[in-house]
Motif scaffolding. Structure first.
Motif, mmCIF file in Angstrom:
data_model
loop_
_atom_site.group_PDB
_atom_site.id
_atom_site.type_symbol
_atom_site.label_atom_id
_atom_site.label_comp_id
_atom_site.label_asym_id
_atom_site.label_seq_id
_atom_site.Cartn_x
_atom_site.Cartn_y
_atom_site.Cartn_z
ATOM 1 N N THR A 35 0.849 -1.182 0.000
ATOM 2 C CA THR A 35 0.000 0.000 0.000
ATOM 3 C C THR A 35 0.888 1.236 0.000
ATOM 4 O OG1 THR A 35 -1.815 1.138 1.106
ATOM 5 C CG2 THR A 35 -0.227 0.069 2.523
ATOM 6 N N HIS A 36 0.407 2.265 -0.682
ATOM 7 C CA HIS A 36 1.130 3.530 -0.797
ATOM 8 C C HIS A 36 0.169 4.630 -0.376
ATOM 9 C CE1 HIS A 36 3.182 6.945 -2.727
ATOM 10 N NE2 HIS A 36 4.274 6.206 -2.621
ATOM 11 N N ASP A 37 0.668 5.635 0.340
ATOM 12 C CA ASP A 37 -0.188 6.705 0.842
ATOM 13 C C ASP A 37 -0.880 7.479 -0.281
ATOM 14 O OD1 ASP A 37 0.511 5.985 3.366
ATOM 15 O OD2 ASP A 37 1.853 7.677 3.727
ATOM 16 N N LYS A 38 -0.231 7.634 -1.420
ATOM 17 C CA LYS A 38 -0.801 8.418 -2.522
ATOM 18 C C LYS A 38 -1.561 7.563 -3.535
ATOM 19 C CE LYS A 38 0.560 11.735 -6.084
ATOM 20 N NZ LYS A 38 1.691 12.454 -6.681
ATOM 21 N N TYR A 39 -1.001 6.373 -3.877
ATOM 22 C CA TYR A 39 -1.565 5.563 -4.956
ATOM 23 C C TYR A 39 -2.497 4.458 -4.482
ATOM 24 C CZ TYR A 39 2.241 7.932 -7.332
ATOM 25 O OH TYR A 39 3.095 8.887 -7.819
ATOM 26 N N GLY A 40 -2.457 4.095 -3.206
ATOM 27 C CA GLY A 40 -3.354 3.084 -2.670
ATOM 28 C C GLY A 40 -2.786 1.681 -2.720
ATOM 29 N N GLN A 50 17.498 -0.836 -7.416
ATOM 30 C CA GLN A 50 17.146 0.161 -6.402
ATOM 31 C C GLN A 50 15.733 0.688 -6.599
ATOM 32 O OE1 GLN A 50 20.236 3.102 -6.696
ATOM 33 N NE2 GLN A 50 21.529 2.021 -5.257
ATOM 34 N N ALA A 51 14.859 -0.118 -7.185
ATOM 35 C CA ALA A 51 13.489 0.318 -7.431
ATOM 36 C C ALA A 51 12.567 -0.895 -7.508
ATOM 37 C CB ALA A 51 13.412 1.114 -8.723
ATOM 38 N N VAL A 52 11.278 -0.634 -7.373
ATOM 39 C CA VAL A 52 10.262 -1.663 -7.572
ATOM 40 C C VAL A 52 9.210 -1.108 -8.528
ATOM 41 C CG1 VAL A 52 10.536 -2.878 -5.375
ATOM 42 C CG2 VAL A 52 9.040 -0.926 -5.490
ATOM 43 N N VAL A 53 8.649 -1.974 -9.362
ATOM 44 C CA VAL A 53 7.570 -1.604 -10.267
ATOM 45 C C VAL A 53 6.299 -2.189 -9.682
ATOM 46 C CG1 VAL A 53 6.645 -1.779 -12.602
ATOM 47 C CG2 VAL A 53 9.116 -1.581 -12.243
ATOM 48 N N ILE A 54 5.300 -1.328 -9.470
ATOM 49 C CA ILE A 54 4.077 -1.735 -8.788
ATOM 50 C C ILE A 54 2.881 -1.416 -9.653
ATOM 51 C CG2 ILE A 54 2.684 -1.445 -6.717
ATOM 52 C CD1 ILE A 54 5.257 -0.558 -5.309
ATOM 53 N N ASP A 55 1.939 -2.372 -9.732
ATOM 54 C CA ASP A 55 0.688 -2.192 -10.462
ATOM 55 C C ASP A 55 -0.368 -1.712 -9.473
ATOM 56 O OD1 ASP A 55 -1.416 -2.240 -12.213
ATOM 57 O OD2 ASP A 55 -1.613 -4.428 -12.202
ATOM 58 N N PHE A 56 -0.810 -0.466 -9.646
ATOM 59 C CA PHE A 56 -1.830 0.109 -8.770
ATOM 60 C C PHE A 56 -3.204 0.102 -9.445
ATOM 61 C CE2 PHE A 56 1.985 2.153 -6.957
ATOM 62 C CZ PHE A 56 1.809 1.785 -5.641
ATOM 63 N N GLY A 57 -3.422 -0.804 -10.387
ATOM 64 C CA GLY A 57 -4.702 -0.875 -11.093
ATOM 65 C C GLY A 57 -4.661 -0.046 -12.360
ATOM 66 N N MET A 61 3.590 2.132 -11.498
ATOM 67 C CA MET A 61 4.552 3.119 -11.024
ATOM 68 C C MET A 61 5.864 2.435 -10.680
ATOM 69 S SD MET A 61 2.947 6.004 -11.075
ATOM 70 C CE MET A 61 4.136 6.973 -10.224
ATOM 71 N N ARG A 62 6.960 3.142 -10.940
ATOM 72 C CA ARG A 62 8.302 2.700 -10.550
ATOM 73 C C ARG A 62 8.712 3.566 -9.363
ATOM 74 N NH1 ARG A 62 13.710 4.028 -11.853
ATOM 75 N NH2 ARG A 62 15.023 2.194 -11.831
ATOM 76 N N ILE A 63 8.892 2.956 -8.212
ATOM 77 C CA ILE A 63 9.226 3.680 -6.989
ATOM 78 C C ILE A 63 10.638 3.294 -6.581
ATOM 79 C CG2 ILE A 63 8.608 4.062 -4.583
ATOM 80 C CD1 ILE A 63 5.719 3.498 -5.377
ATOM 81 N N THR A 64 11.485 4.301 -6.363
ATOM 82 C CA THR A 64 12.882 4.072 -6.013
ATOM 83 C C THR A 64 13.081 4.103 -4.503
ATOM 84 O OG1 THR A 64 13.355 6.416 -6.245
ATOM 85 C CG2 THR A 64 13.701 5.044 -8.178
ATOM 86 N N GLU A 65 14.257 3.583 -4.078
ATOM 87 C CA GLU A 65 14.606 3.643 -2.661
ATOM 88 C C GLU A 65 14.679 5.083 -2.228
ATOM 89 O OE1 GLU A 65 18.257 1.531 -2.174
ATOM 90 O OE2 GLU A 65 17.265 -0.385 -2.133
ATOM 91 N N PRO A 66 14.320 5.436 -1.057
ATOM 92 C CA PRO A 66 14.069 4.673 0.158
ATOM 93 C C PRO A 66 12.622 4.222 0.335
ATOM 94 C CG PRO A 66 14.186 6.973 0.721
ATOM 95 C CD PRO A 66 14.446 6.858 -0.765
ATOM 96 N N TYR A 67 11.857 4.099 -0.732
ATOM 97 C CA TYR A 67 10.481 3.588 -0.706
ATOM 98 C C TYR A 67 9.610 4.365 0.276
ATOM 99 C CZ TYR A 67 12.928 -0.347 -2.812
ATOM 100 O OH TYR A 67 13.724 -1.126 -3.581
ATOM 101 N N ALA A 68 9.623 5.677 0.157
ATOM 102 C CA ALA A 68 8.837 6.528 1.050
ATOM 103 C C ALA A 68 7.355 6.216 0.890
ATOM 104 C CB ALA A 68 9.100 7.994 0.747
ATOM 105 N N ARG A 69 6.672 6.075 1.988
ATOM 106 C CA ARG A 69 5.227 5.869 2.056
ATOM 107 C C ARG A 69 4.767 4.584 1.406
ATOM 108 N NH1 ARG A 69 3.362 11.635 -0.082
ATOM 109 N NH2 ARG A 69 4.181 10.644 -1.921
ATOM 110 N N LEU A 70 5.634 3.570 1.310
ATOM 111 C CA LEU A 70 5.284 2.277 0.726
ATOM 112 C C LEU A 70 5.443 1.198 1.799
ATOM 113 C CD1 LEU A 70 4.565 0.800 -1.944
ATOM 114 C CD2 LEU A 70 7.005 0.444 -2.254
ATOM 115 N N PHE A 71 4.374 0.441 2.030
ATOM 116 C CA PHE A 71 4.374 -0.538 3.112
ATOM 117 C C PHE A 71 3.831 -1.886 2.627
ATOM 118 C CE2 PHE A 71 3.563 3.684 4.834
ATOM 119 C CZ PHE A 71 4.641 3.819 5.678
ATOM 120 N N LYS A 72 4.384 -2.977 3.169
ATOM 121 C CA LYS A 72 3.872 -4.323 2.885
ATOM 122 C C LYS A 72 2.562 -4.536 3.621
ATOM 123 C CE LYS A 72 8.320 -6.658 2.497
ATOM 124 N NZ LYS A 72 9.134 -7.750 3.026
ATOM 125 N N LEU A 73 1.741 -5.400 3.067
ATOM 126 C CA LEU A 73 0.510 -5.792 3.753
ATOM 127 C C LEU A 73 0.626 -7.204 4.267
ATOM 128 C CD1 LEU A 73 -2.272 -4.321 1.477
ATOM 129 C CD2 LEU A 73 -1.380 -3.440 3.606
#
Length: 73
Positions: A35-40, A50-57, A61-73
């Protein structure tokens, strides 16, 4: 009010104090729900160096380190 500059100071080898710990980044694996605070809610598609590619529907989005506001569920 002044802010602290401790994070930007370098550690001297002759210092009697311990070296500050290195920042710990969360590790992600393909297929994990996050989950991400902005993208859900999203699912990790690919883990790069140094990045992850995430499908938010509707968007990927490609999010780089330090993975701000990105959390595992």
């Amino acid at each position: 009010m002044r802010t602290s500059r401790a994070a930007t100071r370098r550690h001297l080898p002759t210092s009697p104090f311990k070296r500050p710990p290195a920042p710990v980044f969360e590790e992600f694996a393909s297929g994990e729900l996050v989950t991400h605070d902005k993208y859900g809610l999203g699912r990790v598609l690919k883990v790069e160096h140094q990045a992850v590619v995430i499908d938010f529907g509707p968007q990927k989005m490609r999010i780089t380190e330090p993975y701000a506001r990105l959390f595992k569920l």
